[in-house]
Design a protein around this motif. Sequence first.
Motif, PDB file in Angstrom:
ATOM      1  N   LYS A  93      11.660  -3.534  -5.010  1.00  0.00           N
ATOM      2  CA  LYS A  93      10.667  -4.280  -5.781  1.00  0.00           C
ATOM      3  C   LYS A  93       9.709  -3.368  -6.540  1.00  0.00           C
ATOM      4  O   LYS A  93       9.196  -3.725  -7.596  1.00  0.00           O
ATOM      5  N   LEU A  94       9.447  -2.204  -5.966  1.00  0.00           N
ATOM      6  CA  LEU A  94       8.437  -1.338  -6.590  1.00  0.00           C
ATOM      7  C   LEU A  94       9.022  -0.438  -7.669  1.00  0.00           C
ATOM      8  O   LEU A  94       8.304   0.022  -8.562  1.00  0.00           O
ATOM      9  N   LYS A  95      10.307  -0.177  -7.596  1.00  0.00           N
ATOM     10  CA  LYS A  95      10.934   0.807  -8.484  1.00  0.00           C
ATOM     11  C   LYS A  95      10.562   0.597  -9.967  1.00  0.00           C
ATOM     12  O   LYS A  95       9.980   1.478 -10.600  1.00  0.00           O
ATOM     13  N   TYR A  96      10.869  -0.568 -10.499  1.00  0.00           N
ATOM     14  CA  TYR A  96      10.613  -0.782 -11.931  1.00  0.00           C
ATOM     15  C   TYR A  96       9.139  -1.078 -12.211  1.00  0.00           C
ATOM     16  O   TYR A  96       8.657  -0.857 -13.322  1.00  0.00           O
ATOM     17  N   ASN A  97       8.409  -1.565 -11.209  1.00  0.00           N
ATOM     18  CA  ASN A  97       6.969  -1.758 -11.410  1.00  0.00           C
ATOM     19  C   ASN A  97       6.254  -0.429 -11.569  1.00  0.00           C
ATOM     20  O   ASN A  97       5.337  -0.290 -12.377  1.00  0.00           O
ATOM     21  N   LEU A  98       6.681   0.563 -10.819  1.00  0.00           N
ATOM     22  CA  LEU A  98       6.057   1.892 -10.952  1.00  0.00           C
ATOM     23  C   LEU A  98       6.355   2.488 -12.315  1.00  0.00           C
ATOM     24  O   LEU A  98       5.473   3.072 -12.955  1.00  0.00           O
ATOM     25  N   ALA A  99       7.599   2.327 -12.745  1.00  0.00           N
ATOM     26  CA  ALA A  99       7.973   2.851 -14.067  1.00  0.00           C
ATOM     27  C   ALA A  99       7.110   2.175 -15.139  1.00  0.00           C
ATOM     28  O   ALA A  99       6.605   2.829 -16.061  1.00  0.00           O
ATOM     29  N   GLN A 100       6.888   0.873 -14.985  1.00  0.00           N
ATOM     30  CA  GLN A 100       6.081   0.131 -15.951  1.00  0.00           C
ATOM     31  C   GLN A 100       4.617   0.601 -15.921  1.00  0.00           C
ATOM     32  O   GLN A 100       3.986   0.791 -16.970  1.00  0.00           O
ATOM     33  N   ALA A 101       4.098   0.825 -14.705  1.00  0.00           N
ATOM     34  CA  ALA A 101       2.709   1.294 -14.582  1.00  0.00           C
ATOM     35  C   ALA A 101       2.562   2.648 -15.292  1.00  0.00           C
ATOM     36  O   ALA A 101       1.568   2.894 -15.998  1.00  0.00           O
ATOM     37  N   LYS A 102       3.533   3.508 -15.133  1.00  0.00           N
ATOM     38  CA  LYS A 102       3.516   4.834 -15.786  1.00  0.00           C
ATOM     39  C   LYS A 102       3.548   4.654 -17.305  1.00  0.00           C
ATOM     40  O   LYS A 102       2.764   5.271 -18.033  1.00  0.00           O
ATOM     41  N   THR A 103       4.462   3.781 -17.768  1.00  0.00           N
ATOM     42  CA  THR A 103       4.582   3.542 -19.222  1.00  0.00           C
ATOM     43  C   THR A 103       3.248   3.054 -19.791  1.00  0.00           C
ATOM     44  O   THR A 103       2.848   3.434 -20.881  1.00  0.00           O
ATOM     45  N   GLU A 104       2.563   2.214 -19.033  1.00  0.00           N
ATOM     46  CA  GLU A 104       1.277   1.675 -19.507  1.00  0.00           C
ATOM     47  C   GLU A 104       0.132   2.656 -19.298  1.00  0.00           C
ATOM     48  O   GLU A 104      -1.022   2.357 -19.595  1.00  0.00           O
ATOM     49  N   GLY A 105       0.442   3.816 -18.724  1.00  0.00           N
ATOM     50  CA  GLY A 105      -0.582   4.858 -18.523  1.00  0.00           C
ATOM     51  C   GLY A 105      -1.583   4.505 -17.426  1.00  0.00           C
ATOM     52  O   GLY A 105      -2.709   5.016 -17.404  1.00  0.00           O
ATOM     53  N   LYS A 106      -1.198   3.622 -16.506  1.00  0.00           N
ATOM     54  CA  LYS A 106      -2.129   3.224 -15.432  1.00  0.00           C
ATOM     55  C   LYS A 106      -2.157   4.288 -14.333  1.00  0.00           C
ATOM     56  O   LYS A 106      -1.125   4.872 -14.016  1.00  0.00           O
ATOM     57  N   GLU A 107      -3.331   4.487 -13.778  1.00  0.00           N
ATOM     58  CA  GLU A 107      -3.439   5.470 -12.699  1.00  0.00           C
ATOM     59  C   GLU A 107      -3.712   4.832 -11.350  1.00  0.00           C
ATOM     60  O   GLU A 107      -3.772   5.491 -10.312  1.00  0.00           O
ATOM     61  N   VAL A 108      -3.958   3.523 -11.388  1.00  0.00           N
ATOM     62  CA  VAL A 108      -4.326   2.807 -10.160  1.00  0.00           C
ATOM     63  C   VAL A 108      -3.413   1.597  -9.991  1.00  0.00           C
ATOM     64  O   VAL A 108      -3.123   0.884 -10.954  1.00  0.00           O
ATOM     65  N   LEU A 109      -2.962   1.374  -8.745  1.00  0.00           N
ATOM     66  CA  LEU A 109      -2.188   0.171  -8.429  1.00  0.00           C
ATOM     67  C   LEU A 109      -3.065  -0.717  -7.546  1.00  0.00           C
ATOM     68  O   LEU A 109      -3.674  -0.211  -6.601  1.00  0.00           O
ATOM     69  N   ALA A 110      -3.111  -2.003  -7.850  1.00  0.00           N
ATOM     70  CA  ALA A 110      -3.862  -2.923  -6.976  1.00  0.00           C
ATOM     71  C   ALA A 110      -2.921  -4.019  -6.504  1.00  0.00           C
ATOM     72  O   ALA A 110      -2.054  -4.474  -7.251  1.00  0.00           O
ATOM     73  N   THR A 111      -3.095  -4.397  -5.247  1.00  0.00           N
ATOM     74  CA  THR A 111      -2.256  -5.487  -4.740  1.00  0.00           C
ATOM     75  C   THR A 111      -2.939  -6.206  -3.587  1.00  0.00           C
ATOM     76  O   THR A 111      -4.080  -5.864  -3.215  1.00  0.00           O
ATOM     77  N   PHE A 112      -2.257  -7.191  -3.001  1.00  0.00           N
ATOM     78  CA  PHE A 112      -2.849  -8.062  -1.982  1.00  0.00           C
ATOM     79  C   PHE A 112      -1.944  -8.136  -0.759  1.00  0.00           C
ATOM     80  O   PHE A 112      -0.731  -7.994  -0.879  1.00  0.00           O
ATOM     81  N   GLY A 113      -2.527  -8.449   0.381  1.00  0.00           N
ATOM     82  CA  GLY A 113      -1.677  -8.643   1.552  1.00  0.00           C
ATOM     83  C   GLY A 113      -2.470  -8.975   2.807  1.00  0.00           C
ATOM     84  O   GLY A 113      -3.697  -8.887   2.841  1.00  0.00           O
ATOM     85  N   GLY A 114      -1.734  -9.361   3.840  1.00  0.00           N
ATOM     86  CA  GLY A 114      -2.338  -9.666   5.136  1.00  0.00           C
ATOM     87  C   GLY A 114      -2.428  -8.418   5.999  1.00  0.00           C
ATOM     88  O   GLY A 114      -2.030  -7.321   5.585  1.00  0.00           O
ATOM     89  N   ALA A 115      -2.913  -8.617   7.221  1.00  0.00           N
ATOM     90  CA  ALA A 115      -3.244  -7.490   8.094  1.00  0.00           C
ATOM     91  C   ALA A 115      -2.047  -6.614   8.456  1.00  0.00           C
ATOM     92  O   ALA A 115      -2.202  -5.424   8.700  1.00  0.00           O
ATOM     93  N   PHE A 116      -0.850  -7.193   8.493  1.00  0.00           N
ATOM     94  CA  PHE A 116       0.321  -6.411   8.937  1.00  0.00           C
ATOM     95  C   PHE A 116       1.360  -6.284   7.819  1.00  0.00           C
ATOM     96  O   PHE A 116       2.535  -6.043   8.076  1.00  0.00           O
ATOM     97  N   SER A 117       0.895  -6.436   6.590  1.00  0.00           N
ATOM     98  CA  SER A 117       1.810  -6.543   5.449  1.00  0.00           C
ATOM     99  C   SER A 117       2.672  -5.289   5.213  1.00  0.00           C
ATOM    100  O   SER A 117       2.150  -4.181   5.035  1.00  0.00           O
ATOM    101  N   ASN A 118       3.990  -5.508   5.150  1.00  0.00           N
ATOM    102  CA  ASN A 118       4.904  -4.421   4.777  1.00  0.00           C
ATOM    103  C   ASN A 118       4.621  -3.964   3.348  1.00  0.00           C
ATOM    104  O   ASN A 118       4.768  -2.790   3.014  1.00  0.00           O
TER     105      ASN A 118
END
Length: 303
Positions: A42-67
């Motif tokens: 799931k992260l593979k192409y999202n990381l490539a996209q973040a790099k293309t957009e020049g982003k330096e920070v990733l933000a996301t959401f999850g519960g206490a034991f989230s994989n």
Amino acid sequence: MNFKVHLSKNQCLNLDFNSNHLVCVKREDLIHPYISGNKYRKLKYNLAQAKTEGKEVLATFGGAFSNHIAAVAAVGKEFGFKTIGVIRGEELVDKIEGNPTLKFARSCDMQFKFVTREAFRNKISEDFIQDLQREFGDFYLIPEGGTNDLAIKGCEEILTNEDEKFDYICCSVGTGGTISGIINASKPDQKVLGFPALKGDFLQEEISKFAKNSNWQLITDYHFGGYAKINPKLIGFMNQFKSDYGIPLDPIYTGKLLFGVMDLLSKGYFPEHSKILVIHTGGLQGISGMNELLKIKKWPLIS
Ligand SMILES: Cc1ncc(COP(=O)(O)O)c(C=O)c1O
């Protein structure tokens, strides 16, 4: 992502009961200890996209034991992104030390924002995102559970040519992203069976949004009462499975999936000589957190 991953292999089970089926487990859990299974996909192409957009920070959401939280934290550390985790439950703010997932994410320098359950429900509202941007600056946003179009593109790479021989492909379902990628990559004469790890009939609709083929079905009898709900029977099954086949399972997703597949096998659900591929989507980092809860309940632990 150019980092050391172990290509997943199919491990076929030597079934100890009288069965003429072929059952193999695709060991996506072996890809990486934290960025494992469907998280890597799931992260593979999202990381490539973040790099293309020049982003330096990733933000996301999850519960206490989230994989997913553990995987995003690890990916940030590995690839030089700062990471922000919006965590469900304000009460967790002073419980990081006793929570293996959050402790691991913090060790990867993830910054947390703990929010109430109500705020968490509104996390994709414009107001919430703008507040986050005011607090943390610009970021690349990855949805809870990591499911978006790019994640599904990554999950389409789980199946390879050698998997065309299987009649059934079985996987666990949370948000529905992983199974959607698998459905899109499957052949029309293959049947994809999804085993939801939670209760509710919304998944049928979610998967229909992304899935391009109709050769799939949800088996809804193996959620064990709902998300993260488990019982001693499931724990006993997982421990026995690990000892029989050397394959560890996680309590939230793959434990329930394999329990379901083995139960269906024993009930004669699959036609004679069926070839069945079960996708191990990882999640093993969740075992230690679950064991902390099991100790309190005085239940047997996951080995
Ligand atoms: C280990 C594991 N398996 C399966 C799933 C279910 O995947 P999805 O949310 O894409 O349905 C998840 C959740 O993301 C997971 O962490």
